[in-house]
Design a protein around this motif. Sequence first.
Motif, mmCIF file in Angstrom:
data_model
loop_
_atom_site.group_PDB
_atom_site.id
_atom_site.type_symbol
_atom_site.label_atom_id
_atom_site.label_comp_id
_atom_site.label_asym_id
_atom_site.label_seq_id
_atom_site.Cartn_x
_atom_site.Cartn_y
_atom_site.Cartn_z
ATOM 1 N N ALA A 562 18.365 9.906 -1.049
ATOM 2 C CA ALA A 562 19.804 10.154 -0.914
ATOM 3 C C ALA A 562 20.067 11.589 -0.503
ATOM 4 C CB ALA A 562 20.501 9.843 -2.242
ATOM 5 N N ALA A 563 19.284 12.524 -1.057
ATOM 6 C CA ALA A 563 19.483 13.947 -0.753
ATOM 7 C C ALA A 563 19.309 14.220 0.738
ATOM 8 C CB ALA A 563 18.500 14.785 -1.564
ATOM 9 N N PHE A 564 18.293 13.604 1.350
ATOM 10 C CA PHE A 564 18.071 13.831 2.774
ATOM 11 C C PHE A 564 19.100 13.093 3.635
ATOM 12 C CE2 PHE A 564 13.994 15.605 1.568
ATOM 13 C CZ PHE A 564 13.832 16.601 2.521
ATOM 14 N N ALA A 565 19.616 11.986 3.141
ATOM 15 C CA ALA A 565 20.705 11.314 3.865
ATOM 16 C C ALA A 565 21.942 12.209 3.882
ATOM 17 C CB ALA A 565 21.019 9.977 3.204
ATOM 18 N N LEU A 566 22.226 12.855 2.744
ATOM 19 C CA LEU A 566 23.354 13.785 2.669
ATOM 20 C C LEU A 566 23.106 15.024 3.525
ATOM 21 C CD1 LEU A 566 23.977 13.524 -1.187
ATOM 22 C CD2 LEU A 566 25.485 12.647 0.606
ATOM 23 N N THR A 567 21.859 15.507 3.498
ATOM 24 C CA THR A 567 21.494 16.681 4.293
ATOM 25 C C THR A 567 21.674 16.399 5.781
ATOM 26 O OG1 THR A 567 19.875 17.338 2.622
ATOM 27 C CG2 THR A 567 19.645 18.321 4.808
ATOM 28 N N HIS A 568 21.269 15.203 6.201
ATOM 29 C CA HIS A 568 21.392 14.819 7.605
ATOM 30 C C HIS A 568 22.858 14.852 8.036
ATOM 31 C CE1 HIS A 568 19.788 12.863 11.251
ATOM 32 N NE2 HIS A 568 20.929 12.207 11.279
ATOM 33 N N ALA A 569 23.707 14.268 7.208
ATOM 34 C CA ALA A 569 25.139 14.243 7.533
ATOM 35 C C ALA A 569 25.725 15.661 7.508
ATOM 36 C CB ALA A 569 25.875 13.351 6.532
ATOM 37 N N ALA A 570 25.291 16.491 6.527
ATOM 38 C CA ALA A 570 25.810 17.853 6.410
ATOM 39 C C ALA A 570 25.382 18.717 7.590
ATOM 40 C CB ALA A 570 25.329 18.473 5.094
#
Length: 640
Positions: A562-570
């Motif tokens: 989830a953290a990398f999914a959020l990082t990708h979007a950010a």
Amino acid sequence: MFIPEKMKLLKIITAKEKFSPLLQSITKLNCLHIANSIYFEQASEILRAPEEKKEIFNKMSALDTIVVNTCKKIDLGIYKTNQEIEISPFTISDKLDSEIRDFQYKVEDLIHSIADLEREIPTTELLSWQLNQLDSLGINVGLLSEPMYLYLKVGTIPAQQLPILENSIQNIPFVIESSYQLGKEFIICATLNQYEKSLQQSLSALDFQEVKLPSKGTTKEMFEEIELRLWEQKERLNQYKIALEQLKNEYVKKIDIWHKTLLMNKEILGLLKNFLMTEHGYFITAWVPQSKLKQVQKKINNEFAGQVIIDVMDSNEMENKQVIVPTKLKNPKTIKPFEKLLNIYGIPHYKAIDPTVFLAITFVFMFGMMFGDVGHGLVLFLAGLALINLRFFYKLKDFGYIFVFCGISAIVFGFLFGSFFGNEELIKPLWLHPLDNPNPLLISAIIFGVIVINLGIILNIITSLRNKSLSEAIFGQWSILSSMFFWVVLTIGYLTFTRKDFQINWYIVLPALFLPLFFIAFGRIIFSHKEESEEDLAEVIFKPFEIMLGLLTNTISFIRIAAFALTHAALMGSVFLVAEIMTSNAFTKHFMIINGNILVILLEGLIVFIQCLRLEYYEFFSKFFFKQGEKYKPLSFENY
């Protein structure tokens, strides 16, 4: 698909004279993995290991080096050939020696001739130009070079040495005409006859290369003779180049066969240490997949009727011996590329579960979730197709298929997240925008982690039962009891966070939590004593704590999905924000956005790939992948 292919052991006895033909036949079959015979038969005075053939091996290596280096000199590639090669490890080097060295001599002779002419032609061209200039000025070089007048020298020196020459002969009368080309000065140097020795000494101290003028004639006659010499040199150079091309065409197929023959026979020579021999024959052991057994027996019996003896043994008969059965994985073509990722970690043991299918599914899912974007997934998909279809990338073909699957997964999650090259306004999300609603994403990552961890424990239980280790299946670190403990913790956690009225009954919870851990420690004490294990008491006692910490850290580790999914979007959001702030020019803004997308695809794509591997290796494989196996490598022409 989930377990390696069943293997059979062949014990083959053959006469010495049939040894090479038998190896030729075995290699054609492309399914026999040579094993070390010493594990299956005791060496004795009668049955002994063959002597090492270092001289023959070194000679084959030297010949192969000649082939490879000679091909490099003439820019001739070595490609795989489908033509059958000769297996004759003891005599093949002598047979090919004269052919290969003859090829080497022919190539080197032509290369040296071409190089000499390519050095001579520019010098001759310069001389021709100089003589033409002198002739146009009415200067007769023939008269100047007569002893009664001047001492004349014509040739080339490195450009940086021209001032040194002029400085060294400044005390004598001289004339120098020079012309620069390709780092050298072409010079015509003249002085009076009495200063001949001084000029010679000065020239000999430098890198002077003399060009011989025609002995007699006028400048025009000399010019015509030099032009004729130049034409002859160019004609010879052209003939040598044509001869070299003809030589390449003549030997191109032979070179492939030589290279493959030498490599194959070298491999067989290296395998000699795995054989045993008697005065009259050889003893060979080899593993063969059960599905190929009848084909192997039929072919060998047909070709060597009565001259070769074959005995077949089941792999189960090897359990009490220190024998590693080679592992041959059998996966569908669509899943097979993921064996590359599996092999980076290790080769599964013959009696273990093949996790390739689970690796493929979980890896693709995790990558897509962390890299969810329709546009980025499409780029990755197209990159995968390029690796698959372009011959230049043929060695990366398997990774091409992995990229294709990961690209499809990223596209699917891109639609779920509503993201196209970082733009979240073009597509309506089928699920959520990660930055707007991260909680479901975090919960999904943890649920996925729980599934993967439990799958790892189940695979370890199955593997233990296949290896007839009931104690490991029940009392092991990742066993039925540790799984029970994990599910108790998960159930308590779920009820605590989803039901506000839930109250923990410690009289039930504490026994449910600690009884599985107690039985793990108790069982390991009992079975370690029975099995004479090297595990000490302190290790057994602290094993339950290790299990608790392992399950906790492994579960938390999956939050990184989830953290990398959020990082990708950010990251993509920041790309658009920076482009908006930095410029109002539409072209510049789009240029920045495109470059930002490229950077995110390359940088985060690599990071996500590594993180997926990390989760697979440390959180999943660590539960069941303990014993390393040996890769199944059949003796085959196709390896070369």
